[in-house]
Scaffold this active site. Structure first.
Site, PDB file in Angstrom:
ATOM      1  N   ASP A   8       0.863  -1.176   0.000  1.00  0.00           N
ATOM      2  CA  ASP A   8       0.000   0.000   0.000  1.00  0.00           C
ATOM      3  C   ASP A   8       0.905   1.233   0.000  1.00  0.00           C
ATOM      4  O   ASP A   8       2.130   1.110  -0.002  1.00  0.00           O
ATOM      5  CB  ASP A   8      -0.936  -0.035   1.207  1.00  0.00           C
ATOM      6  N   HIS A 105      -1.699   1.198   6.658  1.00  0.00           N
ATOM      7  CA  HIS A 105      -2.147   2.297   7.519  1.00  0.00           C
ATOM      8  C   HIS A 105      -3.200   1.792   8.497  1.00  0.00           C
ATOM      9  O   HIS A 105      -3.808   0.737   8.300  1.00  0.00           O
ATOM     10  CB  HIS A 105      -2.734   3.420   6.673  1.00  0.00           C
ATOM     11  N   HIS A 117      -7.842   5.244   7.081  1.00  0.00           N
ATOM     12  CA  HIS A 117      -9.121   4.964   6.453  1.00  0.00           C
ATOM     13  C   HIS A 117      -9.282   3.449   6.345  1.00  0.00           C
ATOM     14  O   HIS A 117      -8.354   2.699   6.633  1.00  0.00           O
ATOM     15  CB  HIS A 117      -9.229   5.608   5.061  1.00  0.00           C
ATOM     16  N   GLU A 135      -8.013  -2.467   7.036  1.00  0.00           N
ATOM     17  CA  GLU A 135      -7.360  -3.219   5.961  1.00  0.00           C
ATOM     18  C   GLU A 135      -6.330  -4.208   6.503  1.00  0.00           C
ATOM     19  O   GLU A 135      -6.153  -5.300   5.944  1.00  0.00           O
ATOM     20  CB  GLU A 135      -6.728  -2.243   4.973  1.00  0.00           C
TER      21      GLU A 135
END
Length: 275
Positions: A8, A105, A117, A135
């Site tokens: 990511d 994150h 997020h 995630e």
């Protein structure tokens, strides 16, 4: 030995702002270069430990077309583009020996965390069997569903703390200390890469000591959505219903693989705007 490296962008060293992660913003090219360099450091670490390893790298940010193919270590193969099976984990299967999550994150609503997020700005929270997962947790559980251990995670300190709570045996590498949504104290990119290379080699070497996370079904899932339009679309899916909470839809999945795919579908529906 087969390894899947999912990369990511928000958790890459030096990156603190959406101008560095958004293809339409001025600093995106620089963000791509930083992301590709950290991917290369992890590839090198895996191959330091296992010189004959089959290494797949899944571009796992936004469009899934961020990593620079011509700059990626030629010893690895790149998975890019969307839509695709398993989303951020494309290329993962039951033959994979280790998954490494790079540049991740913290989940929505947590922090301070850089660019926190869950999937997109429309997903406010996901709860699986009552546990809030972002995630990191969603992807770690999918790897576990296939019997694959997540052996390493890198990102800011908040992301590393989230991973450590879910997979305490995994190696976590904080490459920056979050000060807020768009601010951090960050390592020099070269220092971060040196640490990632050493950590990846160590994590892969210890993969048999790290148990895959496991969520056994049936599983009750709740997803909080920002848009009423998305909730209207979600309830068209058989088995998905609106709950008493104004922003929440719920369903029961027979196993985690089914739950994961339905959550991904809800995230895609959240990108559709009213006609």
């Amino acid at each position: 030995m087969k390894a899947l490296i999912s990369v990511d962008m928000e958790g890459i060293s030096g990156i603190v702002h959406s101008s560095e992660t958004n293809p339409e913003r001025y600093d995106y090219q620089r963000g791509r270069e930083l992301m590709t360099a950290e991917a290369n450091a992890v590839i090198a670490g895996v191959l330091d430990a296992e010189p004959t390893a089959d290494v797949l790298v899944a571009d796992a940010h936004g469009t899934f077309r961020n990593l620079l193919p011509e700059q990626l270590d030629r010893r690895a193969r790149l998975v890019r583009g969307k839509p695709r099976a398993l989303n951020m984990l494309a290329g993962l299967d039951k033959e994979t020996d280790a998954a490494l999550l790079v540049g991740y994150h913290v989940r929505a609503g947590e922090g301070p965390g850089v660019l926190a997020h869950t999937m997109n700005g429309e997903i406010l929270d996901v709860r699986v069997a009552g546990r809030s997962l972002g995630e990191i947790g969603l992807n770690a559980a999918m790897a576990g569903h296939l019997g694959v251990p997540v052996v390493l995670l890198s990102g800011d300190d908040a992301a590393c703390a989230e991973a450590a709570a879910l997979i305490p045996e995994a190696v976590t590498i904080p490459v920056k200390e979050a000060l807020g949504m768009a601010a951090a104290v960050t390592l020099h990119p070269e220092e971060a890469r040196d640490r990632l290379r050493r950590a990846a080699a160590d994590a892969v070497s210890r993969r048999r000591e790290i148990p895959p996370p496991s969520l056994t079904g049936p599983l009750d899932v709740e997803v909080d959505l920002a848009s009423p339009h998305t909730i209207d679309l979600a309830t068209l899916i058989p088995g998905v219903s609106r709950t008493a909470g104004a922003r929440t839809v719920a369903f029961t999945a027979p196993d985690y693989g089914t739950a994961y795919r339905l959550i991904l579908l809800l995230a895609q529906l959240a990108t559709i705007r009213p006609a």
